[in-house]
Design an enzyme around this catalytic site. Structure first.
Site, mmCIF file in Angstrom:
data_model
loop_
_atom_site.group_PDB
_atom_site.id
_atom_site.type_symbol
_atom_site.label_atom_id
_atom_site.label_comp_id
_atom_site.label_asym_id
_atom_site.label_seq_id
_atom_site.Cartn_x
_atom_site.Cartn_y
_atom_site.Cartn_z
ATOM 1 N N THR A 137 69.741 41.915 28.916
ATOM 2 C CA THR A 137 70.101 42.961 30.018
ATOM 3 C C THR A 137 71.279 42.271 30.924
ATOM 4 O OG1 THR A 137 67.613 43.165 30.201
ATOM 5 C CG2 THR A 137 68.874 43.639 32.204
ATOM 6 N N ASP B 89 51.315 44.359 29.329
ATOM 7 C CA ASP B 89 51.667 42.916 29.273
ATOM 8 C C ASP B 89 52.004 42.686 30.778
ATOM 9 O OD1 ASP B 89 52.711 40.660 28.115
ATOM 10 O OD2 ASP B 89 54.561 41.512 27.852
ATOM 11 N N ASP C 50 -0.739 53.159 36.056
ATOM 12 C CA ASP C 50 -0.705 54.487 36.683
ATOM 13 C C ASP C 50 0.107 55.740 36.047
ATOM 14 O OD1 ASP C 50 1.664 53.712 37.238
ATOM 15 O OD2 ASP C 50 1.540 53.625 39.343
#
Length: 576
Positions: A137, A251, A553
């Site tokens: 970069t 990531d 019940d």
């Protein structure tokens, strides 16, 4: 700068980097110095490595991104894995065996992306600010146009390193996702993509404040609770936004968050979507990606969705608050075993001195059962963060999924869920109130199926077209004309799995059963219960449902009540 910070951006299987140096934040005092492996590739299994050059006591200086798609575990014999990984890394010797892997062995790959080829005419490239295995970069200055004179970042990706169709598709998808998700303040701004014969260039906002990792280290390894809250709110905000659009980052780690400026109050930006993917609400992904210290258990099991990002955020929160990793080992396979089997410690300092809300927040993100994990929208509504000044609540796609299941449920289950919803506390109701408000109730306080669609469309970006989130909602015709008041919405949008992940679950369940006994329980025949649950005649109902009903019940037992809350299927009944 970090946009291309020492990682494999496009190799679909390997990341050659140590994912974090803070753990080194706090390592055991008796730990030996880490040794680097002679072989540069990690083992793709949490089992011990079979590579002779990677001894058990050595620290593998690499982290996996995406492994080849094979049953997991165990991997293929180590020799073949080694040859396969070497071939994918471009280091195969003439006499070394290779393994054909379908389109991964294609000789001629189409590396034409259709991007503009006018980079040099518009940008003046500057100095390098970050480097990875597939490129670097650099900074650049805009020479013309609206941004003339402004500095930007240019991510340069070498086409020669794109040796597989998967790698090429990763680049296409990264650009598509960055282009589609534009607009969120905590997302690095994308400007354009270019290409020439040698490289692909992704032009983005230049962030000069450094990585979150650097800030953590500069603070001696940890943040105060208040400072940690400011970081978590920004992370959760952008992740909630991505998840709503049907994008899972895959990531998330401190290296992939940059500060805009050096200022202490600088905004945080999410970067590096090279491993991100689109995911539909009812879809599961299966390729193993991520960085070892941050990878979720379900990723290793090869079945995951957006919840995997939330685990990674939990790891980041743990590091921020105590300065050490929740899962640590000298080898990559050891880290995987810890992620799968070990529980993070909350007993050692500083955890006892931190707030109970902070501990609960991290624990509910680091739950190994992804169904019990908080979503990003829920995390923003957690009591630890709820009153923070910068919170902007996002729509939660989980609410859509749960309401869809609720509408299709039996009347008996709806009564059980209603009883459970009545046990929610004021702080727990905050999330439901926010989601209900975002759906835009009418003056009478009701929402309809149309509200769900309208709210989603209002918050949609181009990413929803690729993730098919809108298609998913459009198919939810079962509640098109249903109306919900707030009370029923709470019953419909409550997650029983997430409630089970809370320490107070037993109290909620018992209190809900008491309310159900008073208002909803009644004598019920096993055949009627089977019909309510939609069981087929082939299921031995008297066997699988006998402990659901009280013999005294004929009413639903507590065990039956809890199982009913989950919306059981005939398949799960046969397993119980």
């Amino acid at each position: 700068m970090g946009l291309c910070h020492g990682k494999h951006i496009h190799n679909p299987h390997i990341q050659i980097e140590n994912p974090i140096s803070p753990g080194d934040l706090q390592q055991p005092a008796n730990s030996e110095p880490e040794k680097s492996s002679n072989y540069p590739f990690p083992s793709p299994s949490p089992l011990p490595s079979g590579f002779k050059s990677s001894p058990a006591n050595a620290s593998v200086s690499s982290t996996p991104l995406r492994f080849f798609k094979r049953p997991f575990p165990p991997p293929s014999p180590a020799k073949h894995i080694k040859a396969f990984l070497a071939r994918r890394h471009g280091s195969v010797k003439p006499n070394e065996a290779t393994i054909p892997e379908g389109n991964e062995c294609e000789v001629s790959l189409d590396k034409n992306f259709g991007f503009s080829k006018q980079l040099i005419s518009k940008y003046e490239l500057g100095e390098e600010v970050g480097r990875g295995h597939f490129g670097y970069t650099c900074s650049a200055k805009v020479k013309k146009g609206e941004l003339k004179g402004q500095e930007v970042a240019v991510k340069v990706i070498s086409k020669s390193k794109m040796t597989t169709a998967i790698a090429i598709e990763d680049v296409r998808r990264e650009v598509k996702i960055l282009r589609a998700l534009a607009g969120h303040k905590n997302l690095v701004q994308f400007y354009d993509a270019y290409e020439d014969e040698e490289n692909v260039y992704i032009v983005m906002e230049l962030c000069k404040g450094g990585e979150l990792l650097d800030r953590i280290l500069s603070r001696g390894g940890k943040y105060s609770e208040e400072d940690a809250k400011a970081v978590m709110v920004q992370i959760l905000s952008v992740v909630a936004f991505c998840h709503l659009q049907g994008v899972v980052h895959r990531d998330l780690k401190p290296e992939n968050f940059l500060f805009s400026t050096k200022d202490e109050a600088s905004q945080l930006k999410a970067i590096d979507f090279g491993l991100s993917d689109f995911v539909k609400p009812d879809e599961r992904l299966n390729d193993i990606v991520g960085s070892a210290y941050y990878v979720a258990p379900e990723v290793l099991h090869r079945s995951y969705g957006t919840e995997a990002d939330m685990w990674s955020i939990g790891v980041i929160a743990y590091i921020l608050l105590c300065g050490s990793r929740p899962f640590w080992a000298r080898t990559e396979s050891g880290i995987f075993r810890a992620v799968l089997k070990a529980d993070p410690s909350f007993e050692e300092a500083p955890w006892p001195s931190l707030s109970s809300e902070a501990r609960d927040f991290v624990k509910r993100l680091l739950n190994k059962d992804y169904r019990k994990r908080l979503t990003a929208a829920q995390a923003l509504s957690h009591p630890w963060l709820f009153n923070h000044k910068d919170i902007k609540v996002q729509l939660d796609i989980l609410a859509y999924k749960l309401v869809k299941a609720y509408v299709c449920s039996s009347s008996l289950r709806k009564s059980a869920l209603s009883a459970l919803a009545k046990t929610l506390t004021v702080s727990q109701l905050a999330y439901f109130r926010e989601q209900f408000t975002l759906l835009g109730p009418n003056k009478s306080g009701f929402i309809s199926g149309q509200n769900f669609k309208t709210a989603l469309i209002k918050n949609s970006t181009d990413a929803m077209k690729d993730s098919r989130v809108l298609d998913y909602v459009n198919m939810v015709n079962s509640f098109q004309y249903r109306k919900f008041d707030f009370e029923e919405f709470c019953a419909a949008a409550i997650s029983v799995h997430q409630m089970e992940g809370m320490e107070c679950w037993e109290q909620h369940a018992r209190r809900a059963y008491e309310l159900f006994e008073k208002d909803g329980n009644r004598a019920i025949m096993i055949e009627e219960l089977a019909s309510e649950l939609g069981l087929s005649p082939s299921v031995p109902i008297h066997v699988v449902l006998q402990d659901w009903i009280r013999h005294s019940d004929g009413k639903l037992s507590f065990l039956g009540f809890v199982r009913l809350l989950h919306g059981v299927s005939s398949r799960s009944l046969q397993k119980s």
